[in-house]
Scaffold this motif. Structure first.
Motif, PDB file in Angstrom:
ATOM      1  N   ASN A   1       0.865  -1.189   0.000  1.00 55.66           N
ATOM      2  CA  ASN A   1       0.000   0.000   0.000  1.00 55.66           C
ATOM      3  C   ASN A   1       0.901   1.238   0.000  1.00 55.66           C
ATOM      4  OD1 ASN A   1      -1.567   2.213   0.587  1.00 55.66           O
ATOM      5  ND2 ASN A   1      -2.894   1.115   2.020  1.00 55.66           N
ATOM      6  N   ALA A   2       0.842   2.016  -1.081  1.00 58.53           N
ATOM      7  CA  ALA A   2       1.757   3.161  -1.236  1.00 58.53           C
ATOM      8  C   ALA A   2       1.668   4.129  -0.062  1.00 58.53           C
ATOM      9  CB  ALA A   2       1.470   3.886  -2.545  1.00 58.53           C
ATOM     10  N   GLU A   3       0.499   4.165   0.589  1.00 58.05           N
ATOM     11  CA  GLU A   3       0.337   5.136   1.682  1.00 58.05           C
ATOM     12  C   GLU A   3       1.194   4.800   2.904  1.00 58.05           C
ATOM     13  OE1 GLU A   3      -3.707   6.108   2.656  1.00 58.05           O
ATOM     14  OE2 GLU A   3      -4.185   6.402   0.538  1.00 58.05           O
ATOM     15  N   THR A   4       1.751   3.571   2.928  1.00 59.90           N
ATOM     16  CA  THR A   4       2.584   3.218   4.084  1.00 59.90           C
ATOM     17  C   THR A   4       3.766   4.169   4.223  1.00 59.90           C
ATOM     18  OG1 THR A   4       3.712   1.612   2.681  1.00 59.90           O
ATOM     19  CG2 THR A   4       2.057   0.732   4.218  1.00 59.90           C
ATOM     20  N   TYR A   5       4.352   4.551   3.086  1.00 62.35           N
ATOM     21  CA  TYR A   5       5.517   5.432   3.153  1.00 62.35           C
ATOM     22  C   TYR A   5       5.395   6.682   2.293  1.00 62.35           C
ATOM     23  CZ  TYR A   5       7.926   1.942   5.905  1.00 62.35           C
ATOM     24  OH  TYR A   5       8.273   1.094   6.904  1.00 62.35           O
ATOM     25  N   GLU A   6       4.250   6.898   1.668  1.00 62.96           N
ATOM     26  CA  GLU A   6       4.124   8.070   0.807  1.00 62.96           C
ATOM     27  C   GLU A   6       2.958   8.923   1.260  1.00 62.96           C
ATOM     28  OE1 GLU A   6       6.050   7.168  -3.449  1.00 62.96           O
ATOM     29  OE2 GLU A   6       3.872   7.256  -3.482  1.00 62.96           O
ATOM     30  N   ILE A   7       3.242  10.158   1.655  1.00 67.75           N
ATOM     31  CA  ILE A   7       2.163  11.040   2.103  1.00 67.75           C
ATOM     32  C   ILE A   7       1.610  11.878   0.959  1.00 67.75           C
ATOM     33  CG2 ILE A   7       2.954  11.146   4.511  1.00 67.75           C
ATOM     34  CD1 ILE A   7       4.141  13.954   3.774  1.00 67.75           C
ATOM     35  N   MET A   8       2.332  11.876  -0.170  1.00 71.32           N
ATOM     36  CA  MET A   8       1.865  12.581  -1.370  1.00 71.32           C
ATOM     37  C   MET A   8       2.070  11.641  -2.547  1.00 71.32           C
ATOM     38  SD  MET A   8       4.065  16.037  -0.807  1.00 71.32           S
ATOM     39  CE  MET A   8       5.372  15.256   0.095  1.00 71.32           C
ATOM     40  N   ARG A   9       1.233  11.802  -3.573  1.00 71.44           N
ATOM     41  CA  ARG A   9       1.446  10.974  -4.759  1.00 71.44           C
ATOM     42  C   ARG A   9       2.445  11.687  -5.671  1.00 71.44           C
ATOM     43  NH1 ARG A   9      -3.929   9.686  -7.629  1.00 71.44           N
ATOM     44  NH2 ARG A   9      -3.907  11.957  -7.703  1.00 71.44           N
TER      45      ARG A   9
END
Ligand code: KIV
Ligand code: ZN
Length: 526
Positions: free
Chosen positions: A320-328
Motif C-alpha cells: 500500500n503506497a500510503e505506508t511510506y508516501e504522504i503525497m502521490r
C-alpha cells in the motif's frame, strides 16, 4: 517559445484562499551567482503564470536597465498573474517601477523601507519619525500610479512593536492594500512570527481591510514553518520562491508551502490556486537557468523525494503506497516512467513528447531541437524525458547569446599535458585557439580564455549526470567571479568536455551581459 498550459480547474472550496506571491525573479535572482538572462526570466515568468501564481514579483526596475527591461517585457506578456515591481521608498524608484509595469494588465508596486532600530540607525541614518514620513510619502506616490500597492517593513521581525504598528497604520492610511512583514534575516521562530502577525491584526486600526503577507528567509531553516505560522495567524499572502532560491540561505520554498497546505488540510485549512503537477517542472527550469542544483533529498522536488531504497520500505510500498508516501508523485509532476524514444522516433512523436513536457516550440526552434534530439539519439541508446528537457533548456539558455560553442577537440591521458582546440562563434565570427593545460578541463578553459579575454576567476566547477548509465548526458555548472560579482553558467552534453565548454561559454555570456550594464568595454572578445 511559450509553454502549454496543463492547469486544471480548481475544485470549489470553502477553505480560505492563500495568495501565492512568487519572488524567484527578484529576491531569488538576487542570490549570488543566480543571475538569469532576459530570455530565461521570460521562461520562468511563463511557467509561474501557467502554474497559477497569483502575483509575480518580476524584478527591481531601478536596479539596472536589465531589470527594468525584464519587468517591462514580463508585464507585456503575462496575462493572468498580477505583475509586481519592487521599489525603495524614493520617488525615483517608485516612478521607475511604475514605468516598467505600464504594459501589465494587472500591476502592483511593492515599496519598502527598513523599520528596525538597527537598520534605521546604521543603514538609513534616519530617525523613526523620518522613516514614518517616508512610509506615508512612498505609499501615496505609488497609489498615484496604481490601486494595487504593497508596503513592506524591511527587518520587520526585529522592529519594536509600537513603532511597527505606527508604520503599518500609516501605510494603510496612505492606501496600501497589502502589508508585508518580512523576516529579512531569517531570525524568527514560528511561535514568535504567529504572535507578531496576530498582534498587528489586533492592534492596528484598519487591519481588517488589508491583506497581511509573510516574507520569510531561511537562515535558521524555518522560512516555511514561519510562513505557515503567519497564515495560521491570519496572513493571506505568502511570498516565496521556487526551490527556495534567494538571498543567503534563501526564501521560503514555494513547492514546500503549497504541498504542506495541500497535504495537511486537516491542520492548515487553506487553498492555493497552484497546479501542483507543475512543481517539478518549475523546479527543474529554475535550477537550470539559475544553475543552482536541487539537493537530492530536497522536500517535494529532490530526486530522492519519492525514491524508496530500503527493503522494508519497498515491501510496504508494494502492499500500500500510503505506508511510506504522504503525497502521490504524480501530484507534484513526477512522471512514473520517463523513457521516451530512440533514434527511430520521428518528428510527430518528438512533437507530442514536447507538448507532454509542456513545451510548444515555434517551427524554427522545433527543427533545431529535433536535430539535436536526433544527434543525441545517435549517441545515446535511450533518450529520457530529462534528456529532452536538458536539450530544450540548453537551447533556451543559449538564445540571444553573443558567444557560441562551435567545435572542441581534446587530447588527454597519462602521457603528459592535455591539449584542447576550441572554435567559438563570437558575434558571428569564428575563432579557433589551442591551449595546453593541467588536465582536459583546464586546457579547454584556457583555449576559451584565449578567444574571450576576461579577468574572472572560476569559483566552482560541478558535474552531474542528467540520467543514469555511462552514456548519460553530463550537466556542468560553473561559477565565475569578477569584481565581487558572480555569474553561473550551465551546459549539457553526452561528452563531459563539451558540456564543460558550453557551461564556461554560458557563464562568459552572462558576465558579458552583466559587465555591459556598467562598463561596456570591460569584457572584450579578441
Ligand atoms: O527580505 C526582505 O526584507 C525583502 C524586502 C525587500 C521585501 O526582500
Ligand atoms: Zn527578502
Amino acid at each position: 517559445m511559450s509553454e502549454v498550459s496543463q492547469s486544471t480547474p480548481q475544485p470549489a472550496s470553502d477553505k480560505d484562499r492563500i495568495l501565492i506571491f512568487d519572488t524567484t525573479l527578484r529576491d531569488g535572482e538576487q542570490s549570488p551567482g543566480a543571475s538569469m538572462t532576459l530570455e530565461e526570466k521570460l521562461q520562468v515568468a511563463d511557467i509561474l503564470d501557467q502554474m497559477g501564481v497569483d502575483i509575480i514579483e518580476a524584478g527591481f526596475p531601478i536596479a539596472s536597465d536589465g531589470d527594468f527591461e525584464a519587468v517591462q517585457q514580463i508585464a507585456g506578456r503575462v496575462k493572468r498573474s498580477v505583475i509586481c515591481g519592487l521599489s525603495r521608498a524614493s520617488a525615483k524608484d517608485i516612478d521607475r517601477a511604475a514605468e516598467a509595469l505600464r504594459p501589465a494588465e494587472r500591476r502592483r508596486i511593492h515599496t519598502f523601507i527598513a523599520t528596525s532600530p538597527l537598520h534605521m540607525k546604521f543603514k538609513l541614518n534616519m530617525t523613526p519619525e523620518q522613516v514614518l514620513q517616508k512610509v506615508t510619502d512612498s505609499v501615496t506616490r505609488a497609489r498615484n500610479h496604481t490601486d494595487d500597492v504593497e508596503w513592506s517593513a524591511e527587518d520587520g521581525t526585529r522592529t519594536e512593536h509600537d513603532f511597527l504598528c505606527r508604520c503599518v497604520e500609516a501605510a494603510i492610511k496612505a492606501g496600501a492594500g497589502t502589508i508585508n512583514i518580512p523576516d529579512t534575516v531569517g531570525y524568527s521562530v514560528p511561535e514568535e512570527y504567529f504572535a507578531l502577525i496576530s498582534m498587528l491584526r489586533q492592534r492596528v486600526p484598519g487591519a481588517d481591510d488589508v491583506i497581511f503577507s509573510t516574507h520569510c528567509h531561511d537562515d535558521l531553516g524555518m522560512a516555511v514553518a514561519n510562513s505557515l505560522a503567519g497564515i495560521r495567524a491570519g496572513a493571506r499572502q505568502i511570498e516565496c520562491t521556487i526551490n527556495g532560491l534567494g538571498e543567503r540561505a534563501g526564501n521560503a520554498a514555494l513547492e514546500e508551502i503549497v504541498m504542506a497546505i495541500r497535504t495537511r488540510g486537516d491542520v492548515l485549512p487553506f487553498d492555493t490556486g497552484i497546479d501542483t503537477r507543475m512543481l517539478v517542472r518549475a523546479s527543474r527550469m529554475v535550477s537550470t537557468v539559475s544553475a543552482f542544483p536541487v539537493q537530492y533529498n530536497k522536500a517535494i522536488v529532490g530526486k530522492n523525494a519519492f525514491a524508496h531504497e530500503s527493503g522494508i520500505h519497498q515491501d510496504g510500498m508494494l502492499k500500500n503506497a500510503e505506508t511510506y508516501e504522504i503525497m502521490r508523485p504524480e501530484d507534484v509532476g513526477v512522471s512514473q516512467t520517463s523513457l521516451v524514444m530512440g533514434k527511430h522516433s520521428g518528428r510527430h512523436a518528438f512533437r507530442e513528447k514536447l507538448v507532454a513536457l509542456g513545451y510548444q516550440l515555434g517551427e524554427n526552434a522545433f527543427e533545431d531541437a529535433f536535430k539535436r534530439f536526433k544527434d543525441l539519439a545517435d549517441r545515446k541508446k535511450h533518450v529520457f524525458d530529462e534528456d529532452i528537457e536538458a536539450l530544450v533548456e540548453d537551447e533556451v539558455a543559449a538564445a540571444g547569446e553573443r558567444i557560441r560553442m562551435i567545435a572542441l577537440t581534446v587530447i588527454s591521458g597519462t602521457g603528459g599535458a592535455a591539449r584542447a582546440t576550441v572554435t567559438l562563434d563570437v558575434d558571428g565570427r569564428h575563432e579557433t585557439r589551442e591551449s595546453h593545460g593541467d588536465g582536459p578541463v583546464d586546457a579547454t578553459f584556457a583555449a576559451i580564455r584565449k578567444i574571450v579575454e576576461h579577468g574572472a576567476d572560476l569559483m566552482l566547477y560541478q558535474v552531474s549526470a542528467v540520467t543514469e548509465g555511462t552514456d548519460a548526458q553530463a550537466e556542468v555548472s560553473v561559477r565565475l567571479e569578477e569584481n565581487g560579482k558572480t555569474v553561473t553558467g550551465r551546459g549539457a552534453d553526452t561528452d563531459t568536455m563539451v558540456a564543460s565548454a558550453k557551461a564556461y561559454v554560458s557563464g562568459l555570456n552572462k558576465l558579458m551581459t552583466r559587465r555591459a550594464k556598467t562598463a561596456p568595454e570591460a569584457l572584450r572578445a579578441g
